[in-house]
Scaffold this active site. Structure first.
Site, PDB file in Angstrom:
ATOM      1  N   ASN A 210       0.626  -1.140   0.122  1.00  9.91           N
ATOM      2  CA  ASN A 210      -0.036  -0.074   0.040  1.00  9.91           C
ATOM      3  C   ASN A 210       0.921   1.435  -0.149  1.00  9.91           C
ATOM      4  O   ASN A 210       2.174   1.190   0.177  1.00  9.91           O
ATOM      5  CB  ASN A 210      -0.984  -0.038   1.257  1.00  9.91           C
ATOM      6  CG  ASN A 210      -0.349  -0.047   2.545  1.00  9.91           C
ATOM      7  OD1 ASN A 210       0.389   0.949   3.023  1.00  9.91           O
ATOM      8  ND2 ASN A 210      -0.419  -1.007   3.191  1.00  9.91           N
ATOM      9  N   PHE A 323      -3.668   3.457  14.846  1.00 11.44           N
ATOM     10  CA  PHE A 323      -4.211   4.522  13.734  1.00 11.44           C
ATOM     11  C   PHE A 323      -5.399   3.560  12.950  1.00 11.44           C
ATOM     12  O   PHE A 323      -5.330   2.440  12.773  1.00 11.44           O
ATOM     13  CB  PHE A 323      -3.101   4.695  12.934  1.00 11.44           C
ATOM     14  CG  PHE A 323      -2.293   5.706  13.552  1.00 11.44           C
ATOM     15  CD1 PHE A 323      -1.639   5.776  14.594  1.00 11.44           C
ATOM     16  CD2 PHE A 323      -2.153   6.965  12.749  1.00 11.44           C
ATOM     17  CE1 PHE A 323      -0.635   6.396  14.981  1.00 11.44           C
ATOM     18  CE2 PHE A 323      -1.491   8.048  13.282  1.00 11.44           C
ATOM     19  CZ  PHE A 323      -0.684   7.925  14.168  1.00 11.44           C
ATOM     20  N   LYS A 341      -9.606  -3.767  19.627  1.00 11.24           N
ATOM     21  CA  LYS A 341      -8.104  -4.045  19.924  1.00 11.24           C
ATOM     22  C   LYS A 341      -7.719  -3.538  21.457  1.00 11.24           C
ATOM     23  O   LYS A 341      -6.503  -3.361  21.382  1.00 11.24           O
ATOM     24  CB  LYS A 341      -7.612  -3.216  18.771  1.00 11.24           C
ATOM     25  CG  LYS A 341      -7.867  -3.875  17.374  1.00 11.24           C
ATOM     26  CD  LYS A 341      -7.182  -3.259  16.263  1.00 11.24           C
ATOM     27  CE  LYS A 341      -7.611  -3.610  14.839  1.00 11.24           C
ATOM     28  NZ  LYS A 341      -6.691  -3.305  13.864  1.00 11.24           N
TER      29      LYS A 341
END
Ligand code: CTP
Length: 400
Positions: A210, A323, A341
């Protein structure tokens, strides 16, 4: 906090060594960072670089002697009072010896006795001179005064010797000076940062990846170092140089990143995951290059380990920051990731906004905290944003 030199007065002492030309570069870095720099030179330094060079680049008079005609002020005392940081670069064996013993026989040594601000000494000399017990003893004395000694680099020196003695790189001296002027609110803490993309191999010449540039993670690493942290940086393939003083691990795939991060995690007080980890990898990696025989090609993918989620399950009292790059439903997605998370804070940015996201030097983010708080930050340079994030991480740390 990200502009440590703003409104600060730096005294740059230059003594007589061949490395004096490098202090010109240091001066440039300091003035670019908005410091007001006053240069004080020894008589021997003038032999290597003319005061006019320093005067032109600092925009201020250069001091070369204690007394000057027509100057009624007691300059070394006035200058010392106004100094926020004194840096001697290069520092010769001679000036190190004088400072260690309180000798004040010229403008620079007299000024240095009057200074009460922090002091950095950057030695530069022949290797044998540097290693001489007298010089080492004097450096120990200066360290005992609380002065910071910026170790010289090892390499081939102008005199032909190979070994330690070369003046530390101006960028390194600059970074250490920035640290001296920055509050050390991460001192004795270890910050683990991940950055960049990962690459998942399809065949020997192809991979899936990416557009992450790594800039945000590298900015966070450098900012945490400035604030006194030990920094471990685990990064995927990016075209950025190692942040000075970081322990850098360069990895390629999500699996390698997972192994490295999980191995480093026990030491960390703070973990910040800026990395754009691949969520899927090819089920199989072709051993040979895939040839263009068929009209269509399908590659089957499987999930990679969610590193952050795995860390979240073993969080203990670490501060965990994730993030989230989103193209839609920013708030809902970010809050859901924060919970799934087990994070303390998630930094969400909307991909596709101008000036924001992967390759940009700036970023506009919204922060979501575990306690339900939400805070939108304005468009900022990534290094300013790094400090803004650390400002919010520090209060989340358990007492040391
Ligand atoms: N992350 C991770 N390991 C992965 C995937 C993501 O540690 N295999 C981390 C990233 O470093 C980031 C956070 O998880 O801090 C969010 O990544 P993102 O890709 O935006 O979210 P995902 O949880 O992967 O969800 P989705 O792709 O569905 O948006």
């Amino acid at each position: 906090m990200h502009e440590p030199f703003h409104n600060k007065t730096i005294a740059l002492g230059v003594s007589g060594g061949i490395a004096a030309y490098k202090s010109v570069e240091l001066l440039r870095l300091l003035t670019k960072a908005e410091a007001r720099v006053r240069v004080i030179m020894t008589a021997n330094a003038k032999w290597f670089v003319g005061p006019g060079t320093f005067q032109a680049l600092s925009g201020l008079p250069v001091c070369t002697s204690v007394f000057e005609e027509g100057d009624a002020s007691i300059r070394h005392i006035d200058w010392a009072r106004e100094t926020d940081l004194a840096v001697i670069a290069p520092a010769t064996a001679n000036i190190i010896g004088k400072l260690a013993n309180g000798i004040a026989d010229d403008a620079l040594t007299t000024f240095m006795l009057a200074v009460t601000a922090p002091v950095m000494i950057c030695p530069a000399m022949n290797t044998h001179m540097y290693e001489h017990p007298a010089v080492q003893h004097n450096l120990d004395i200066l360290q005992g005064f609380g002065h910071r000694i910026v170790e010289p680099d090892a390499g081939s020196l102008a005199c032909g010797t190979v070994g330690p003695g070369r003046l530390a790189a101006p960028a390194d001296i600059f970074e250490q000076a920035a640290g001296v002027l920055t509050p050390q609110d991460l001192k004795a803490r270890t910050v683990l940062v991940t950055a960049g993309p990962t690459r998942e191999t399809i065949d020997p010449v192809r991979f899936v990846s990416n557009a992450s540039s790594g800039k945000m993670g590298f900015a966070l690493a450098q900012a945490a170092i400035r604030r006194g942290a030990r920094v471990i940086l685990v990064t995927g393939p990016v075209a950025l140089p190692d942040p000075l003083q970081a322990e850098v691990h360069r990895v390629t795939s999500a699996a390698e990143m997972a192994d490295c991060v999980l191995a480093q995690m026990p030491a960390a007080d703070v973990i910040i995951k800026t990395a754009a980890v691949a969520d899927y990898r090819p089920v199989q990696t072709a051993e040979q290059k895939i040839k263009k025989t068929a009209d269509r090609l399908s590659v089957a993918f499987e999930r990679t380990t969610d590193i952050l989620k795995t860390i979240g399950e073993q969080k203990a009292n670490r501060v965990l920051v994730g993030f989230a790059a989103e193209t839609q439903h920013l708030q809902d997605n970010a809050r859901q990731k924060l919970a799934a998370k087990n994070l303390d804070l998630i930094v969400a940015n909307r991909i596709g906004e101008s000036g924001s996201g992967f390759a940009a030097d700036t970023n506009r983010v919204t922060l979501f905290f575990r306690d339900g708080r939400e805070e939108g930050l304005p468009l900022m340079a990534k290094d300013a944003l790094a400090h803004a994030l650390l400002d919010r991480v520090v209060p989340l740390l358990p007492a040391a």
